[in-house]
Design a protein around this motif. Sequence first.
Motif, PDB file in Angstrom:
ATOM      1  N   VAL A 138       0.827  -1.211   0.000  1.00  0.00           N
ATOM      2  CA  VAL A 138       0.000   0.000   0.000  1.00  0.00           C
ATOM      3  C   VAL A 138       0.863   1.265   0.000  1.00  0.00           C
ATOM      4  O   VAL A 138       0.669   2.174  -0.796  1.00  0.00           O
ATOM      5  CB  VAL A 138      -0.945   0.015   1.222  1.00  0.00           C
ATOM      6  N   ASN A 139       1.861   1.289   0.887  1.00  0.00           N
ATOM      7  CA  ASN A 139       2.649   2.513   1.018  1.00  0.00           C
ATOM      8  C   ASN A 139       3.550   2.772  -0.177  1.00  0.00           C
ATOM      9  O   ASN A 139       3.839   3.921  -0.498  1.00  0.00           O
ATOM     10  CB  ASN A 139       3.499   2.458   2.290  1.00  0.00           C
ATOM     11  N   SER A 140       4.018   1.702  -0.834  1.00  0.00           N
ATOM     12  CA  SER A 140       4.999   1.899  -1.900  1.00  0.00           C
ATOM     13  C   SER A 140       4.385   1.984  -3.289  1.00  0.00           C
ATOM     14  O   SER A 140       5.071   2.359  -4.233  1.00  0.00           O
ATOM     15  CB  SER A 140       6.021   0.760  -1.884  1.00  0.00           C
ATOM     16  N   THR A 141       3.125   1.616  -3.427  1.00  0.00           N
ATOM     17  CA  THR A 141       2.542   1.640  -4.775  1.00  0.00           C
ATOM     18  C   THR A 141       1.330   2.566  -4.853  1.00  0.00           C
ATOM     19  O   THR A 141       0.484   2.402  -5.727  1.00  0.00           O
ATOM     20  CB  THR A 141       2.142   0.216  -5.236  1.00  0.00           C
ATOM     21  N   LEU A 142       1.291   3.544  -3.942  1.00  0.00           N
ATOM     22  CA  LEU A 142       0.177   4.502  -3.980  1.00  0.00           C
ATOM     23  C   LEU A 142       0.133   5.227  -5.330  1.00  0.00           C
ATOM     24  O   LEU A 142      -0.941   5.503  -5.862  1.00  0.00           O
ATOM     25  CB  LEU A 142       0.338   5.537  -2.865  1.00  0.00           C
ATOM     26  N   GLY A 143       1.316   5.501  -5.870  1.00  0.00           N
ATOM     27  CA  GLY A 143       1.396   6.180  -7.170  1.00  0.00           C
ATOM     28  C   GLY A 143       0.761   5.348  -8.269  1.00  0.00           C
ATOM     29  O   GLY A 143       0.077   5.878  -9.154  1.00  0.00           O
ATOM     30  N   VAL A 144       0.965   4.040  -8.211  1.00  0.00           N
ATOM     31  CA  VAL A 144       0.388   3.140  -9.221  1.00  0.00           C
ATOM     32  C   VAL A 144      -1.137   3.187  -9.139  1.00  0.00           C
ATOM     33  O   VAL A 144      -1.826   3.338 -10.155  1.00  0.00           O
ATOM     34  CB  VAL A 144       0.905   1.689  -9.015  1.00  0.00           C
ATOM     35  N   PHE A 145      -1.653   3.074  -7.898  1.00  0.00           N
ATOM     36  CA  PHE A 145      -3.109   3.126  -7.719  1.00  0.00           C
ATOM     37  C   PHE A 145      -3.659   4.486  -8.161  1.00  0.00           C
ATOM     38  O   PHE A 145      -4.722   4.563  -8.770  1.00  0.00           O
ATOM     39  CB  PHE A 145      -3.480   2.852  -6.257  1.00  0.00           C
TER      40      PHE A 145
ATOM     41  N   PHE B 191       4.617  14.415 -10.342  1.00  0.00           N
ATOM     42  CA  PHE B 191       4.341  14.483  -8.896  1.00  0.00           C
ATOM     43  C   PHE B 191       3.700  13.178  -8.419  1.00  0.00           C
ATOM     44  O   PHE B 191       4.080  12.624  -7.393  1.00  0.00           O
ATOM     45  CB  PHE B 191       3.428  15.668  -8.576  1.00  0.00           C
ATOM     46  N   LEU B 192       2.718  12.690  -9.185  1.00  0.00           N
ATOM     47  CA  LEU B 192       2.055  11.430  -8.788  1.00  0.00           C
ATOM     48  C   LEU B 192       3.052  10.265  -8.800  1.00  0.00           C
ATOM     49  O   LEU B 192       2.953   9.342  -7.996  1.00  0.00           O
ATOM     50  CB  LEU B 192       0.894  11.125  -9.737  1.00  0.00           C
ATOM     51  N   SER B 193       4.034  10.338  -9.709  1.00  0.00           N
ATOM     52  CA  SER B 193       5.028   9.252  -9.798  1.00  0.00           C
ATOM     53  C   SER B 193       5.856   9.131  -8.530  1.00  0.00           C
ATOM     54  O   SER B 193       6.347   8.042  -8.199  1.00  0.00           O
ATOM     55  CB  SER B 193       5.974   9.493 -10.977  1.00  0.00           C
ATOM     56  N   THR B 194       6.024  10.256  -7.802  1.00  0.00           N
ATOM     57  CA  THR B 194       6.846  10.190  -6.583  1.00  0.00           C
ATOM     58  C   THR B 194       6.152   9.379  -5.483  1.00  0.00           C
ATOM     59  O   THR B 194       6.767   9.035  -4.485  1.00  0.00           O
ATOM     60  CB  THR B 194       7.137  11.605  -6.024  1.00  0.00           C
TER      61      THR B 194
ATOM     62  N   PRO C  18       7.263  11.556 -18.288  1.00  0.00           N
ATOM     63  CA  PRO C  18       6.874  10.893 -17.019  1.00  0.00           C
ATOM     64  C   PRO C  18       7.497   9.490 -16.826  1.00  0.00           C
ATOM     65  O   PRO C  18       7.982   9.207 -15.733  1.00  0.00           O
ATOM     66  CB  PRO C  18       5.347  10.843 -17.083  1.00  0.00           C
ATOM     67  N   PRO C  19       7.529   8.621 -17.860  1.00  0.00           N
ATOM     68  CA  PRO C  19       8.208   7.341 -17.628  1.00  0.00           C
ATOM     69  C   PRO C  19       9.685   7.521 -17.280  1.00  0.00           C
ATOM     70  O   PRO C  19      10.210   6.831 -16.406  1.00  0.00           O
ATOM     71  CB  PRO C  19       8.049   6.605 -18.965  1.00  0.00           C
ATOM     72  N   LEU C  20      10.344   8.477 -17.946  1.00  0.00           N
ATOM     73  CA  LEU C  20      11.756   8.749 -17.621  1.00  0.00           C
ATOM     74  C   LEU C  20      11.882   9.203 -16.171  1.00  0.00           C
ATOM     75  O   LEU C  20      12.810   8.806 -15.456  1.00  0.00           O
ATOM     76  CB  LEU C  20      12.260   9.878 -18.518  1.00  0.00           C
ATOM     77  N   PHE C  21      10.939  10.031 -15.746  1.00  0.00           N
ATOM     78  CA  PHE C  21      10.966  10.538 -14.375  1.00  0.00           C
ATOM     79  C   PHE C  21      10.786   9.386 -13.378  1.00  0.00           C
ATOM     80  O   PHE C  21      11.381   9.384 -12.300  1.00  0.00           O
ATOM     81  CB  PHE C  21       9.871  11.595 -14.188  1.00  0.00           C
ATOM     82  N   ASN C  22       9.974   8.400 -13.764  1.00  0.00           N
ATOM     83  CA  ASN C  22       9.800   7.225 -12.899  1.00  0.00           C
ATOM     84  C   ASN C  22      11.110   6.465 -12.724  1.00  0.00           C
ATOM     85  O   ASN C  22      11.383   5.929 -11.656  1.00  0.00           O
ATOM     86  CB  ASN C  22       8.732   6.291 -13.476  1.00  0.00           C
ATOM     87  N   VAL C  23      11.905   6.416 -13.789  1.00  0.00           N
ATOM     88  CA  VAL C  23      13.214   5.752 -13.698  1.00  0.00           C
ATOM     89  C   VAL C  23      14.063   6.501 -12.662  1.00  0.00           C
ATOM     90  O   VAL C  23      14.701   5.889 -11.796  1.00  0.00           O
ATOM     91  CB  VAL C  23      13.924   5.752 -15.080  1.00  0.00           C
TER      92      VAL C  23
END
Lengths: 527, 237
Positions: free
Chosen positions: A309-316, A359-362, A432-437
Amino acid sequence: MGKALLRVQFALVWNSFAGGSRKKGARAGIAVAMVITAAAIAMMFSVTFDAMAAAYYEMGLGWFYFAFFLLVDFCLMLLGSVFTAKAQLFEAKDNAQLLAMPIPPGQILFSRMASLILVNGFFQLTVAVPAAVCWVLHCPVTPMGAAAFLLFCLCLPLTATAVSALVGWLISLATRGVRNKTLLTTVFTLAFLALYLYYYSKLMRSLSDLPALGAALAGKLNRVALLLIPGRAIAEGRLPDLLWSLAGMLLPFLLVSLVLSATYLRVLSANRDFARVVYREKAAKSGSAAGALYRRELARLASSSSYLVNSTLGVFAMIAGAVFLAVKGSALTALLSQLATYGFSGPLITAGLVVVLCFLSTMTTVTAPSISLEGRNLWIAQSLPVPAWTVLRAKLLLHLSLAVPAVLLPEAVLLILLRPGLPEALLILLVPPLFNVLVALIGLCANLLLPNLNWVTETAAVKNSAAVLIAIFGGWFLAAIPAVLCLAVPSLPPLGVLAGFGVLTALLSLLLLGWCRTSGARIFRRL
Amino acid sequence: MLRIEHLTKVYGDKKAVDDLTLHIAPGEIYGFIGHNGAGKTTTIKSCCGILQFDHGEIAVDGVSLKRDPIECKRRLAYIPDNPDLYEFLSGIRYLNFIADIYGVSASDRAARIRRYGDLLELTGDLAQPVSAYSHGMKQKLAIIAAWLHDPRLIIMDEPFVGLDPKASHTLKVMMREHCDRGGAIFFSTHVLEVAEKLCDRVAIIKSGRLVKAGTMEDVKGDTSLEDVFLELEEDHG
């Protein structure tokens, strides 16, 4: 004995934040980072409170201002501590060891609750300080009101901790003996979070018309004594209201403490076994070492609701955002048309949307606690005949395999809705995908430098972690760069800023990737 | 099979292992004995490549641990003193994970899991999560995992702790069989009777330094290993 237990608990809390670092400089740096984090959250709340204070005072709705403060404060503490309470009170690895010692179970419970109260007190500062400052700046203060405010600030963390402990106990009880407890707990948490966000955003949307909102809500809430009485105690300094409120805050704490301390030993020593599954041999399949390491990371994530839950909030958030955009696409296009009439150009809007996605990716921080989570199992990864970088790469790949497809979903919907030109479409698709990296790499590097391998509960490694804070706020800082540049220097072309930001993100990612492969791998071998 | 030359490991200003030299030949069961804190675990972890040492050289099957740690790790298996295994996996998933890492073929892994699982009476529990295992069951799983890729060298730190008498006996048989096939075993123990009966050679370490090493007959002579150990402890105290 009680003091010794408290010292251990507080040391565990601090150690989980400090990543086990013993260097004075590092500890000071982490303390400063925590203060900056708290200040940033307090700033966000101060915007809301600043807009409310004077307006509600003039309307005679001071009580509603403080009732709103107490409600937000309580919800924030509850949200922040409910899963920590579950893990720390009922699932800590040292429970059996402590129960075997000549310590009354109640003392073990209170020492654990004390550290939760401390953490809740820290959360509270981020709401209480802006609420108090904004009120003092705009409205008069009575001595009784100030005393009530301070007393409530002392007592509310007790109430929130008591409710957290109770909810944690109920979740622990409900999921005992259930095989897919991670799924159940995750669904419960997400539902709770979605409700909180729904009502909070609804409230925030209405803030543009404060008097109407205040009158409407106050009319409804003045029938809710739980909110009316403590709000009135601060705003109007009424002594009976203060006493009733204190009783209302302390009673749940006392009741929960009594019930839990009386049943703590029974709860902890209850049989937690689930139905035994007998092994039936199946045809074995072989796979690659890299695949095995990736599956190991995935299994670890899927096994822990706290980590998931805590680590994939961005995914949700990305998935929810994509669904929302797909269903309410017309609302977005209407909003964008409205923004265009205020002079926001198409490229500027594109830059804004990319910044929002960044921002959401963070909020996806899978790598940030992944080294700490090796914990006592670290010897396995270190003794395997694979380079340390292969182990680290599996952690990165898990993060990216979740975060990148998730960010592509809202991107795809945005492209369909907005039908931008080729350069804008490419920037929406790539940045955004680059930022996720980059976020994944920041988390991994931070955790390599600040690991906490001696945790007692997984939640400590996942939530109370300097590496996670660095990943989130480092990401925020970087994501803010294009937004600040576009707004502060209007002469800069937004798409150019976005392209430059993409190049910066790629360069930083390459730099951190190189560090992970060499110094990071060396650090991992020597942990 | 395992050559330890002038191994030195320093923690702060304390020498945990001081100029230790040991040679373990193929076919040998080599016992490693010492009091608590003598440097046994430090030596063992250094041999497995999970602890960096300050001086000296370690070679596994002729391969230098410093130059090619991955190849060394491929040729050995390690069982720690406390079997902290992945509690989020089931027993069978843990074994499959290890088999994938070491590149064990599907047919070999199935046969070995069946064989060692049956020998240690763990087969029926392999579908259970490791978190539901007792200490002894985790130790059995760690043993199966160690034997799974048929390593040349097996290094174990206190392997008999937590095992029931039957499993202890089975492990001793497995150790002997492994050495009869040309492998080698290097293990630490505090159970001197086990060491005396099982080991071909033995080394006694005190405060990081080797105080005696050789064949069991050379070390104990006409007395018991326990007497020799206690005598050496006093002499070097």
